[in-house]
Design an enzyme around this catalytic site. Structure first.
Site, PDB file in Angstrom:
ATOM      1  N   HIS A 158      54.589  31.056  45.279  1.00 23.86           N
ATOM      2  CA  HIS A 158      53.518  30.031  45.235  1.00 23.86           C
ATOM      3  C   HIS A 158      52.226  30.531  45.864  1.00 23.86           C
ATOM      4  O   HIS A 158      51.448  29.726  46.405  1.00 23.86           O
ATOM      5  CB  HIS A 158      53.955  28.735  45.933  1.00 23.86           C
ATOM      6  CG  HIS A 158      55.277  28.215  45.466  1.00 23.86           C
ATOM      7  ND1 HIS A 158      55.414  27.355  44.407  1.00 23.86           N
ATOM      8  CD2 HIS A 158      56.535  28.474  45.904  1.00 23.86           C
ATOM      9  CE1 HIS A 158      56.704  27.083  44.209  1.00 23.86           C
ATOM     10  NE2 HIS A 158      57.412  27.766  45.112  1.00 23.86           N
ATOM     11  N   SER A 279      28.108  48.382  45.023  1.00 22.16           N
ATOM     12  CA  SER A 279      27.231  47.353  44.479  1.00 22.16           C
ATOM     13  C   SER A 279      25.798  47.866  44.462  1.00 22.16           C
ATOM     14  O   SER A 279      25.408  48.684  45.290  1.00 22.16           O
ATOM     15  CB  SER A 279      27.341  46.098  45.349  1.00 22.16           C
ATOM     16  OG  SER A 279      26.150  45.349  45.290  1.00 22.16           O
ATOM     17  N   ASN A 287      34.292  47.879  45.386  1.00 24.93           N
ATOM     18  CA  ASN A 287      34.926  47.007  44.394  1.00 24.93           C
ATOM     19  C   ASN A 287      36.049  47.734  43.641  1.00 24.93           C
ATOM     20  O   ASN A 287      35.819  48.815  43.096  1.00 24.93           O
ATOM     21  CB  ASN A 287      33.877  46.515  43.396  1.00 24.93           C
ATOM     22  CG  ASN A 287      32.778  45.723  44.086  1.00 24.93           C
ATOM     23  OD1 ASN A 287      33.030  45.006  45.058  1.00 24.93           O
ATOM     24  ND2 ASN A 287      31.548  45.870  43.612  1.00 24.93           N
TER      25      ASN A 287
END
Ligand code: ARG
Length: 511
Positions: A158, A279, A287
């Site tokens: 979950h 970036s 990233n």
């Protein structure tokens, strides 16, 4: 009459717009070598069955071999005005030899059996490449160092921390999953590995073909006998797309974990610098773009499956041009799937997990509360449901105090109040994530012993697949070598029957 290969019954040629709309030369680039190999096999068969003369077979085979050499040198351009690869290659032979001899190539064959034969030949190689790429990635996942056996990660259900697991357990889970992708690819290969050649347009032919011979020369495992089914079937290709889509989805799930776990909130893993980019504005960013794209490209493989199912569902038996739409997206799916498999293998090699961080998250998130419940069963004789209740009450009480399972003094005190006293040192041992991991010794569990056993199981499955792959690739190579050897002999003036006899031993094996 127009000058098209099919122009006999036409007074007027198609417009440029119609040609542009219908042609497949770009897509067919990938089929050039399959088509030429098929042409050689078909001509050898026509020759040996006396459907064409020895002189025609000799000339056409020579011409085809010269085309192959040109293709290998990158000098064979497919001309758009000739629609597709089949007409292009036939036209080249006719231009070289004249219709008198070159015009015999398409005897007892239609583009309908031809295109499916080509596609199967190309696709089976891709399926084998995909098996190989999966096995490489599985190898990377199973090559974990011993330290991974006790490097802790929170296992999630979950999306909530559930129980501690090891990094080795996580890696081997993905290997276990990918082994099913290998089995699916092998299943798709089995159905692709049947030769439709000789089905002709849809109904077979009155010429005395030897379909077994062409199937063998093309390295197929068998003949797809029924001519109408052979020319119509695209389920082999949909099944392959399904295998690519499922494989792409599985890679996407792994990618999702890596993307998520490399964020600051988790800090469980870091990809190697080579697999990330920065970036343009935020100097601090790293990233995990390869993992993001591995996740995103699953859209292409899934989309292709839906496109193919939709394309084929309304096509009645017998070829319709709708079926020409079977290749463009499939090519995209193949490229997306193979490149993702390969880059993910490289990315996997460079993953750095932070076991200390994993352990901390396990402590912070009560991941070992089950261990106390289990202890109350084994040491105190409680029914598990009751023990679960007591452990749950402990978690609730600790949460109220802003404490965790690390606070064994508080835990001991609360358990005393609940009427189930447990000594602090016992609690410290029960709640330690590494101890919990070591304790999950059931088969397939996360303990070092279980993971070591499962790794051996998975590795030997991977070895068996690798052995099969070697055999399948050898069969294709032997068949191709044999076809070329026979074609060269005949082109050089040897009799066809003799040339085929000479290669017969390398074509042996059950068909
Ligand atoms: N270019 C066609 C394809 O990709 C080849 C078969 C065409 N057959 C035909 N009867 N128009 O499917």
């Amino acid at each position: 009459m127009t000058d098209k290969l099919w122009g006999g019954r036409f007074a007027e040629d198609i417009t440029q717009e119609v040609l542009d709309y219908t042609l497949t030369v770009d897509v067919d680039e990938r089929l050039v070598f399959a088509d030429l190999w098929q042409d050689l096999a078909h001509m050898l068969m026509l020759g040996v069955r006396g459907i064409v003369t020895g002189e025609v077979a000799q000339a056409v085979l020579g011409s085809l071999l010269r085309l192959w050499e040109r293709a290998e040198r990158g000098e064979l351009r497919l001309r758009p005005e000739l629609e597709d690869v089949h007409f292009n290659l036939e036209q080249q032979v006719i231009e070289e030899l004249g219709r008198e001899r070159g015009g015999h190539l398409q005897t007892a064959r239609s583009r309908n059996d031809q295109v499916s034969t080509d596609t199967r030949m190309y696709l089976r190689r891709i399926q084998l490449d995909a098996v190989a790429a999966n096995l490489d990635l599985i190898g990377e996942l199973l090559a974990f160092p011993e330290t991974d056996l006790l490097a802790i990660l929170p296992g999630y259900t979950h999306s909530q921390a559930a129980q501690p697991i090891s990094v080795a357990f996580w890696k081997s889970a993905h290997a276990s999953m990918l082994l099913r992708d290998v089995r699916r690819l092998r299943g798709a290969f089995e159905r692709t590995d049947e030769c439709p050649l000789g089905a002709c347009a849809l109904a077979g032919t009155s010429f005395p073909l030897d379909r077994e011979l062409t199937a063998r020369l093309l390295g197929f495992g068998g003949v797809l006998s029924h001519a109408l089914d052979a020319t119509s079937a695209r389920d082999y290709l949909i099944e392959s797309a399904a295998a690519f889509a499922i494989g792409g989805n599985n890679l996407s799930r792994m990618a999702e974990e890596i993307v998520m776990w490399s964020g600051h909130e988790y800090r469980l893993v870091e990809v190697a610098d080579a697999y990330a980019t920065g970036s343009s504005i935020m100097p601090q960013k790293k990233n995990p773009v390869v993992a993001e794209l591995a996740r995103g490209r699953a859209g292409r493989t899934a989309g292709t499956l839906v496109q193919l199912l939709t394309m084929a569902k309304g096509v009645t038996l017998g070829y319709s041009c709708d079926l020409q739409e079977d290749k463009p997206y499939l090519w995209h799916a193949i490229d997306a799937y193979l490149s993702t498999l390969r880059i993910v293998a490289g990315q996997t090699r460079g993953l750095r997990f932070d076991g200390a961080r994993g352990e901390q998250l396990c402590w912070d998130n009560f991941s070992t509360a089950t261990e106390l419940a289990n202890h109350l069963v084994t040491a105190h004789g409680l029914p598990f449901r009751e023990a679960h209740h007591v452990s749950g009450a402990l978690v609730a009480a600790l949460l109220k105090r802003g404490a965790t399972l690390r606070d064994t003094a508080a835990a001991a005190e609360i358990l005393g109040e609940l009427g189930h006293p447990v000594d602090e040192p016992v609690l410290a041992r029960l709640f330690a994530p590494a101890a919990a991991v070591s304790g999950y010794t059931s088969p397939g569990g996360t303990s070092p012993r279980s993971v070591t056993a499962v790794r051996a199981e998975l590795s030997s499955a991977a070895e068996a697949h690798a052995a099969w792959l070697g055999g399948a690739r050898r069969r294709l190579r032997d068949a191709q070598d044999a076809t070329f050897a026979a074609a060269r002999d005949v082109a050089a003036g040897a009799g066809i029957a003799k040339a085929l006899d000479r290669i017969a031993p390398s074509l042996n094996g059950e068909l």
